[in-house]
Design a protein around this motif. Structure first.
Motif, short mmCIF file in Angstrom:
data_model
loop_
_atom_site.label_atom_id
_atom_site.label_comp_id
_atom_site.label_asym_id
_atom_site.label_seq_id
_atom_site.Cartn_x
_atom_site.Cartn_y
_atom_site.Cartn_z
N GLU A 203 0.85 -1.20 0.00
CA GLU A 203 0.00 0.00 0.00
C GLU A 203 0.88 1.24 0.00
O GLU A 203 2.00 1.23 0.50
CB GLU A 203 -0.91 0.03 1.24
CG GLU A 203 -1.97 -1.05 1.28
CD GLU A 203 -2.84 -0.96 2.53
OE1 GLU A 203 -2.55 -0.10 3.39
OE2 GLU A 203 -3.80 -1.74 2.63
N GLY A 205 0.18 5.23 1.06
CA GLY A 205 -0.79 6.18 1.59
C GLY A 205 -2.13 5.56 1.91
O GLY A 205 -3.17 6.22 1.79
N LYS A 207 -3.66 3.22 0.26
CA LYS A 207 -4.33 2.71 -0.92
C LYS A 207 -3.49 1.61 -1.56
O LYS A 207 -2.27 1.60 -1.40
CB LYS A 207 -4.56 3.84 -1.93
CG LYS A 207 -5.57 4.89 -1.51
CD LYS A 207 -5.57 6.07 -2.46
CE LYS A 207 -5.78 5.66 -3.90
NZ LYS A 207 -5.78 6.82 -4.82
N GLN A 211 -2.81 0.96 -7.72
CA GLN A 211 -3.79 1.99 -8.02
C GLN A 211 -3.23 3.38 -7.74
O GLN A 211 -3.51 4.33 -8.46
CB GLN A 211 -5.06 1.76 -7.20
CG GLN A 211 -6.22 2.67 -7.59
CD GLN A 211 -6.66 2.48 -9.02
OE1 GLN A 211 -6.83 1.36 -9.48
NE2 GLN A 211 -6.82 3.59 -9.75
N THR A 212 -2.43 3.49 -6.68
CA THR A 212 -1.82 4.78 -6.35
C THR A 212 -0.91 5.26 -7.48
O THR A 212 -0.96 6.44 -7.88
CB THR A 212 -1.00 4.67 -5.05
OG1 THR A 212 -1.87 4.28 -3.98
CG2 THR A 212 -0.34 5.99 -4.70
N ASP A 215 -3.05 6.22 -10.54
CA ASP A 215 -3.71 7.52 -10.37
C ASP A 215 -2.72 8.66 -10.53
O ASP A 215 -3.02 9.69 -11.15
CB ASP A 215 -4.37 7.60 -8.98
CG ASP A 215 -5.57 6.68 -8.84
OD1 ASP A 215 -6.08 6.21 -9.87
OD2 ASP A 215 -5.99 6.43 -7.70
N TYR A 264 4.46 3.88 3.28
CA TYR A 264 4.50 2.67 2.45
C TYR A 264 4.30 1.45 3.35
O TYR A 264 5.00 1.30 4.36
CB TYR A 264 5.85 2.53 1.75
CG TYR A 264 6.21 3.67 0.83
CD1 TYR A 264 5.89 3.64 -0.52
CD2 TYR A 264 6.90 4.78 1.32
CE1 TYR A 264 6.25 4.67 -1.37
CE2 TYR A 264 7.26 5.82 0.49
CZ TYR A 264 6.93 5.76 -0.86
OH TYR A 264 7.29 6.79 -1.69
#
Length: 631
Positions: A203, A205, A207, A211-212, A215, A264
């Motif tokens: 992950e 942040g 998320k 996907q981070t 984005d 992270y």
């Protein structure tokens, strides 16, 4: 008073000596608010995030200067930016970006000028409007605000794995390894804590990591209209030449991040799972003295009426090149274990029975044309049957080098480049007519004597022939002319390879002149292409921003005889001034290349081995080239 200004980017330094008329004023609010940031820089220490944020947001907006800046930007883009109207249209299928009405966007920006709107807010909003274009040739850079470097000390990469059922899966992880790029798995290298190398990032942040990054690539990176290419650029490159200014943009930025740190969630072979919070290491790229001048002293000085153009090496514009603008850093070298080195960094032979050679082209500069010719001659001497052109991480360069390379490989074919055009204004027409009348050979955008007409490379018969009948555009279209030195190099050159013997491999970042090369070889000569990386199961471009040519306002203004000579203040603008077109076998002009989605014929993905050693990718390309595997 003489000010000595040093500009650097990737170890390139430009020294400008400028004479200024100085009026001493009381210390500005900005200077006071920047005291902590200044103190850190004087001591060669990293600036604390909140100290820098306070500094940048402290400069008050000069509404008059901001209005003049918007007026000038709109003038240059509406008068010379070849995609000004096309940017308003929806993207073609395959591309991912927003349509942009530059006039409406810039007019809306004026409405934001208010008491609590800082100069930094204005500069950021202006920059973001231009970034929406996703045109790597077109940007605006503030000499103060984009002079900082924000570094996480991490390099991320990503991979695609194959499960037991032989199905490909793009991991939701991003890992940390030693030098390489991929599609979505991890940390490339942690320069702060080496024990994090080879850990996987689950992950970012809070998320999912994949996907981070996706984005971020979609919303922040400007250099390609293809999201998969931007995704690659968010991570770290897998090639031995490290273009830090283009790649690993998620962990190495030049715009103030939204938060002071990033968390992270990692899982490591030895350390297990844990959360790592990493603050930004913030420095000014050129040191305190340049920071003081660009960010502080300009608020206390009135310069002479002559505009002083101060460009970082990232934004220094030359007429037909990006190669001077973006330099390659050989900070680390990838492992090349599966190919024999003929010339380090540019020429290899695969160590198998395929008799395949690899030519790595990292930029298009005229000084390298001898080396290009030598590379292909060496491959011919070695009895090479097939050629892999690796054009990954190539920021482009001089347009004529693109012509030279296509002519070198396919000397008998005409035309040898895509046709282009420019915008014609009423005040440029007299210049065109005068150039033709005087038979001038001056290198100029509006000189018909230094270009050839499409498709047969004939000289223009008149100024009106060059101007044409199309509204605001040249009509006959034109081609660049090879230099006399280039023509000499091409004499008595003969190679045995056909289009079927050559394949192009890139990670999507084959830009500007490189894009024109790869597209021309693909579109006109049917050379096959391979794209590496990107997002799983999406088609992916093998090149980016082939627009045609980059320019700065003062350069175009000087050429056109424009009364407005530059953008005022500290904002340096660049934009695409020429538009390149594709054409069919009947030489009929068709699509605008910048707005044409051209996916690669074949697709490869990064894994944990080929991310570190590109020669493994070359072997995969060789199998495709020899029709041993289908793509």
């Amino acid at each position: 008073m003489k000010i000595i200004q040093v500009y650097s980017n990737l170890n390139v330094y430009l020294i400008l000596f400028v004479t200024l008329l100085v009026i001493v004023l009381p210390p500005s609010t900005g200077a006071i608010s920047c005291s902590k940031a200044s103190s850190a820089l004087k001591k060669n220490k990293s600036i604390k995030y909140n100290d820098l944020k306070e500094c940048l947001e402290s400069f008050p907006l000069d509404a008059k200067l901001a209005t003049e800046t918007v007026d000038a930007v709109l003038h240059f883009l509406s008068s010379y930016y070849v995609f000004f109207d096309r940017a308003k249209e929806n993207p073609p299928s395959g591309f991912t970006y927003q349509r942009v009405d530059l006039k409406n966007e810039l007019d809306s920006l004026r409405k934001k000028f208010k008491s609590n709107y800082s100069d930094y807010d204005f500069s950021t909003d202006l920059r973001n409007i231009i970034f929406k274009l996703k045109d790597g040739h077109t940007s605006i850079t503030n000499l103060c605000y984009q002079g900082f470097s924000y570094d996480q000390g991490l390099s991320l990469y990503s991979v695609v794995t194959t499960d037991k059922e032989k199905k490909k899966k793009q991991s939701s992880l991003i890992s940390i390894i030693i030098f390489g790029l991929g599609i979505a798995k991890g940390v490339f290298e942690d320069t702060v804590d080496s024990s994090n190398n080879n850990c996987e990032v689950i992950e970012i942040g809070g998320k999912p990591a994949l996907q981070t990054i996706k984005d971020f690539a979609n919303n922040t990176i400007q250099y390609s209209k293809d999201l998969s290419v931007r995704f690659n650029m968010a991570l770290a490159p897998s090639q031995q030449y490290f273009l830090r200014q283009f790649f690993q943009q998620f962990t190495l930025r030049e715009d103030l991040p939204e938060t002071s740190s990033i968390k992270y969630k990692l899982t490591c072979p030895k350390k297990g799972s844990f959360t790592l919070e990493r603050k930004w290491k913030i420095t000014y790229k050129d040191g305190y003295d340049v920071f003081s001048y660009n960010c502080l002293q300009q608020n206390n000085e009135t310069t002479s009426s002559d505009k002083i153009t101060k460009l970082t090496s990232r934004d220094k514009i030359t007429k037909s090149t990006l190669s001077n603008k973006f330099k390659t850093s050989k900070s680390k070298v990838s492992k090349i274990a599966h190919a024999k080195v003929i010339n380090e960094g540019s020429l290899y032979l695969l160590n198998d029975k395929s008799k395949s050679g690899v030519v790595v082209i990292s930029g298009e500069q005229s000084k390298d044309e001898d080396d290009l010719k030598y590379s292909f001659q060496e491959l011919k001497k070695n009895g090479t049957k097939k050629i892999i052109l690796d054009l990954s991480n190539n920021p482009g360069g001089e347009i004529t080098v693109a012509l030279f390379l296509t002519s070198l490989l396919f000397s008998s074919k005409q035309p040898n480049s895509f046709p282009t055009d420019i915008i014609i204004n009423n005040f440029t027409i007299p210049k065109i007519e005068n150039f033709f009348k005087t038979k001038s050979t001056e290198d100029d955008y509006y000189n018909p004597n230094v270009f050839l007409s499409f498709p047969f490379g004939s000289h223009f018969n008149s100024s009106s022939d060059f101007i044409g009948t199309r509204k605001k555009r040249t009509s006959n279209l034109y081609l660049n002319v090879l230099t006399s030195d280039e023509k000499k190099l091409l004499k008595n050159v003969s190679f045995p390879w056909t289009s079927d013997d050559i394949i192009i491999i890139t990670n999507g970042f084959c830009a500007s002149a490189c894009a024109l090369i790869s597209l021309f070889l693909s579109e006109i000569h049917n050379v096959r292409t391979i794209a590496v990386g990107g997002l799983l199961d999406d088609q992916m471009s093998f090149s980016t921003y082939p627009g045609g040519e980059i320019a700065s306002p003062n350069e175009v203004a000087s050429s056109a005889g424009d009364k407005i000579t530059d953008v005022p203040g500290k904002n340096a603008l660049s934009f695409t001034v020429r538009e390149a077109y594709g054409f069919d076998k009947n030489n009929t002009v068709k699509d605008v290349l910048e707005y044409s989605y051209k996916p690669a014929d074949c697709r490869l993905y990064y894994d944990e081995k080929n991310a570190k050693d590109p020669s493994l990718l070359w072997h995969e390309a060789s199998k495709i080239l020899h029709n041993e595997v289908k793509c």
